[in-house]
Design a protein around this motif. Structure first.
Motif, PDB file in Angstrom:
ATOM      1  N   LEU A 164       0.829  -1.211   0.000  1.00  9.50           N
ATOM      2  CA  LEU A 164       0.000   0.000   0.000  1.00  9.50           C
ATOM      3  C   LEU A 164       0.861   1.258   0.000  1.00  9.50           C
ATOM      4  O   LEU A 164       0.479   2.281  -0.573  1.00  9.50           O
ATOM      5  N   GLY A 165       2.020   1.174   0.643  1.00 15.07           N
ATOM      6  CA  GLY A 165       2.925   2.321   0.628  1.00 15.07           C
ATOM      7  C   GLY A 165       3.390   2.660  -0.772  1.00 15.07           C
ATOM      8  O   GLY A 165       3.608   3.826  -1.112  1.00 15.07           O
ATOM      9  N   GLN A 166       3.538   1.640  -1.616  1.00 17.93           N
ATOM     10  CA  GLN A 166       3.953   1.854  -2.997  1.00 17.93           C
ATOM     11  C   GLN A 166       2.814   2.321  -3.893  1.00 17.93           C
ATOM     12  O   GLN A 166       3.021   3.124  -4.806  1.00 17.93           O
ATOM     13  N   VAL A 188     -10.762  -6.772   8.925  1.00 19.97           N
ATOM     14  CA  VAL A 188     -11.812  -5.949   8.329  1.00 19.97           C
ATOM     15  C   VAL A 188     -12.214  -4.839   9.298  1.00 19.97           C
ATOM     16  O   VAL A 188     -12.479  -5.088  10.488  1.00 19.97           O
ATOM     17  N   GLY A 189     -12.275  -3.611   8.780  1.00 21.94           N
ATOM     18  CA  GLY A 189     -12.616  -2.454   9.611  1.00 21.94           C
ATOM     19  C   GLY A 189     -11.412  -1.624   9.990  1.00 21.94           C
ATOM     20  O   GLY A 189     -11.548  -0.455  10.348  1.00 21.94           O
ATOM     21  N   LYS A 190     -10.200  -2.206   9.909  1.00 23.31           N
ATOM     22  CA  LYS A 190      -8.988  -1.452  10.206  1.00 23.31           C
ATOM     23  C   LYS A 190      -8.567  -0.623   8.996  1.00 23.31           C
ATOM     24  O   LYS A 190      -9.094  -0.782   7.900  1.00 23.31           O
ATOM     25  N   LYS A 191      -7.590   0.249   9.204  1.00 19.56           N
ATOM     26  CA  LYS A 191      -6.992   1.006   8.112  1.00 19.56           C
ATOM     27  C   LYS A 191      -5.483   0.785   8.109  1.00 19.56           C
ATOM     28  O   LYS A 191      -4.851   0.778   9.162  1.00 19.56           O
ATOM     29  N   ILE A 192      -4.930   0.606   6.929  1.00 25.56           N
ATOM     30  CA  ILE A 192      -3.489   0.439   6.749  1.00 25.56           C
ATOM     31  C   ILE A 192      -3.028   1.465   5.729  1.00 25.56           C
ATOM     32  O   ILE A 192      -3.561   1.520   4.618  1.00 25.56           O
ATOM     33  N   GLN A 193      -2.070   2.306   6.094  1.00 23.29           N
ATOM     34  CA  GLN A 193      -1.610   3.385   5.206  1.00 23.29           C
ATOM     35  C   GLN A 193      -2.779   4.262   4.743  1.00 23.29           C
ATOM     36  O   GLN A 193      -2.790   4.781   3.633  1.00 23.29           O
ATOM     37  N   GLY A 194      -3.781   4.401   5.619  1.00 22.35           N
ATOM     38  CA  GLY A 194      -4.951   5.209   5.290  1.00 22.35           C
ATOM     39  C   GLY A 194      -5.974   4.518   4.411  1.00 22.35           C
ATOM     40  O   GLY A 194      -6.990   5.111   4.041  1.00 22.35           O
ATOM     41  N   VAL A 195      -5.729   3.241   4.061  1.00 24.97           N
ATOM     42  CA  VAL A 195      -6.637   2.486   3.190  1.00 24.97           C
ATOM     43  C   VAL A 195      -7.444   1.507   4.039  1.00 24.97           C
ATOM     44  O   VAL A 195      -6.865   0.745   4.818  1.00 24.97           O
ATOM     45  N   PRO A 196      -8.767   1.487   3.890  1.00 26.53           N
ATOM     46  CA  PRO A 196      -9.578   0.574   4.702  1.00 26.53           C
ATOM     47  C   PRO A 196      -9.401  -0.884   4.289  1.00 26.53           C
ATOM     48  O   PRO A 196      -9.276  -1.194   3.106  1.00 26.53           O
ATOM     49  N   VAL A 197      -9.384  -1.766   5.275  1.00 27.36           N
ATOM     50  CA  VAL A 197      -9.390  -3.203   5.005  1.00 27.36           C
ATOM     51  C   VAL A 197     -10.848  -3.618   4.817  1.00 27.36           C
ATOM     52  O   VAL A 197     -11.671  -3.495   5.719  1.00 27.36           O
ATOM     53  N   VAL A 198     -11.183  -4.088   3.613  1.00 27.34           N
ATOM     54  CA  VAL A 198     -12.583  -4.337   3.266  1.00 27.34           C
ATOM     55  C   VAL A 198     -12.916  -5.820   3.157  1.00 27.34           C
ATOM     56  O   VAL A 198     -14.069  -6.171   2.894  1.00 27.34           O
ATOM     57  N   GLY A 199     -11.934  -6.701   3.336  1.00 32.42           N
ATOM     58  CA  GLY A 199     -12.234  -8.116   3.209  1.00 32.42           C
ATOM     59  C   GLY A 199     -11.074  -8.989   3.602  1.00 32.42           C
ATOM     60  O   GLY A 199      -9.954  -8.527   3.839  1.00 32.42           O
ATOM     61  N   ASP A 200     -11.364 -10.288   3.697  1.00 30.40           N
ATOM     62  CA  ASP A 200     -10.339 -11.297   3.891  1.00 30.40           C
ATOM     63  C   ASP A 200     -10.527 -12.352   2.812  1.00 30.40           C
ATOM     64  O   ASP A 200     -11.242 -12.119   1.827  1.00 30.40           O
TER      65      ASP A 200
END
Length: 474
Positions: A164-166, A188-200
């Motif tokens: 996501l950083g790239q 799901v529900g967290k954010k990584i690098q400002g991007v929401p985690v929407v699934g597994d």
């Protein structure tokens, strides 16, 4: 359907046009400075025809300069100093082209050297100004996410942050990362690098079914499982990018591309070259302009008939679902009574289609003249506006209603991999006789997988024949 983004000079037609206008404007100013007059309107202008030919030749040289050198690669990312140097080189090539033209046609003795020496620096100045201002507009539009494709990133917990950083932090790219799926953790529900985690690994396909996803980027550790996942996603209409250096199992419809510091293999149902995409859009624009003229003529005759037989608006508008789930306003000449949508619920038990579409012989919702309008597909003419603004194409797959789309199974979304069309393979393959929605999906996906400009032209000619025979629609 995926359009390759790299290495095609004509995709920079906007900069080519600006540079050509800058060169022409600079020449006009140089002529005015030298002669205190312009060619147009001055009967006594010396060597008027020669200067007129020079204007024409500059257009040709500018386009040739762009096509042979490809001087616009990375233009949006250049700073002002890099851009100024690029403009000087571009202008110098234009100048050399003009001098060769003047020498070859023996025009050099008729053209004022003062005009040429004034034109060259003016061209640099005007071209540089045009480019800087236009780049600011482009950057503003990219920051506003205008016309960007939606990308979903699929990665494991160990690589997702770097990935996501790239991909997610560069505002000047042609895609926007709308979410990520972490396949080995339930985040799901967290954010990584400002991007929401929407699934597994279990819920990512449901997210793709219910949201706009144009492209999927896969970054994992197991090459075989990545490729199986990529094939499944490609069959759903997504363009899939796999990070790789080497792969043993080669995917069909593949292209090597660069995303951040990743080398990826991109696969899709069909990969169109930039030239093909440019040609298709050009045909769409030309065809839509002709179609809108026909629409205006039809309006003159249809408007009073519709008003008399079924009082209400002349045009029918409805929200339809387009490429990969995008929603847009869809227009037709009204051929049904104004309460048609409400009455549709009462008629569902008479639906002749097996699946997620409605079709009925002698539909009572159609007013008398509406049968003629629909038989010869005259009701479709306002959709040329949708084609002109880019919501639709002349040839594609017919866009479903919101209600139909909400009932789609996962594999049905494959028919939305390309822009919806005013006509398509289904329409010219016995549309009125096809009663199974799965057959519609099969024809639409066949069109997308085998798309070519020649196929589009073939379908357009067949559509004209179908329309004149009056077998276009019930």
């Amino acid at each position: 359907m995926y359009k390759r983004k790299k290495k095609f000079w004509a995709k920079h037609w906007d900069f080519i046009t600006l540079d050509t206008l800058a060169a022409l404007l600079a020449l006009a100013i140089a002529i005015y400075i030298r002669y205190d007059s312009l060619i147009i309107g001055d009967v006594y202008f010396p060597h008027k025809a020669v200067y007129a030919n020079l204007f024409t030749m500059i257009i040709f040289i500018s386009i040739l300069n762009a096509s042979l050198r490809d001087p616009y690669t990375g233009i949006v990312h250049r700073n002002k100093y890099q851009e100024f140097l690029a403009v000087v080189i571009h202008s110098f090539v234009n100048l050399c082209g003009v001098l060769i033209f003047l020498y070859a046609f023996r025009y050099s003795s008729f053209i004022s050297r003062a005009v040429i020496f004034t034109w060259a620096p003016l061209m640099v100045l005007i071209m540089f100004t045009f480019r800087i201002l236009f780049k600011r507009l482009i950057r503003y539009r990219k920051l506003e996410d205008v016309n960007k494709s939606s990308m979903l990133v699929i990665a494991d917990s160990g690589t997702v942050k770097h990935c996501l950083g790239q991909l997610a932090n560069n505002p000047y790219v042609e895609y926007k990362v709308v979410g990520c799926a972490v396949i080995d953790k339930n985040w799901v529900g967290k954010k990584i690098q400002g991007v929401p985690v929407v699934g597994d690994c279990d819920s990512v396909f449901e997210y793709i079914r219910t949201h706009v996803v144009d492209e999927v980027f896969i970054d994992g550790k197991n090459r075989y499982s990545e490729e199986l996942l990529a094939e499944r996603l490609a069959d759903l209409g997504c363009s899939v990018h796999i990070s790789l250096i080497h792969t043993d199992h080669l995917l069909k419809n593949r292209a090597i591309e660069y995303y951040g510091d990743y080398i990826t293999m991109t696969t899709s149902m069909h990969i169109a070259t930039n030239r093909e995409s440019f040609a298709k859009r050009t045909v769409d624009i030309i065809g839509s302009l002709v179609g809108l003229i026909l629409c205006a003529i039809a309006f003159i005759f249809l408007a009073p008939i519709i008003k008399i037989q079924a009082p209400g608006p002349v045009f029918f508008s409805q929200t339809r679902v387009g490429k990969n789930g995008r929603k847009f306003k869809f227009y037709k000449f009204r051929s049904m009574y104004v309460d048609a949508e409400e009455r549709k619920k009462e008629l569902m038990d008479q639906n002749e289609m097996n699946g997620l579409m409605f079709k009925m012989e002698n539909d009572p919702r159609i007013f008398p003249a509406g049968h003629f309008i629909r038989k010869y597909s005259i009701d479709e003419l306002p959709q040329f506006w949708n084609v002109l603004i880019g919501d639709m194409s002349l040839v594609g797959t017919r866009p479903p209603t919101e209600n139909e789309y909400e009932q789609y199974d996962l594999h049905h979304k494959a028919r939305l991999a390309g822009r919806p069309g005013l006509t398509g393979l289904w329409q010219v393959s016995g549309r009125s006789n096809i009663t199974d929605f799965e057959d519609v999906v099969a024809l639409d996906t066949e069109y997308i997988r085998n798309w070519s400009l020649g196929l589009d032209i073939n379908i357009l000619f067949r559509t004209v024949a179908v329309v004149f025979k009056g077998s276009g629609s019930k």
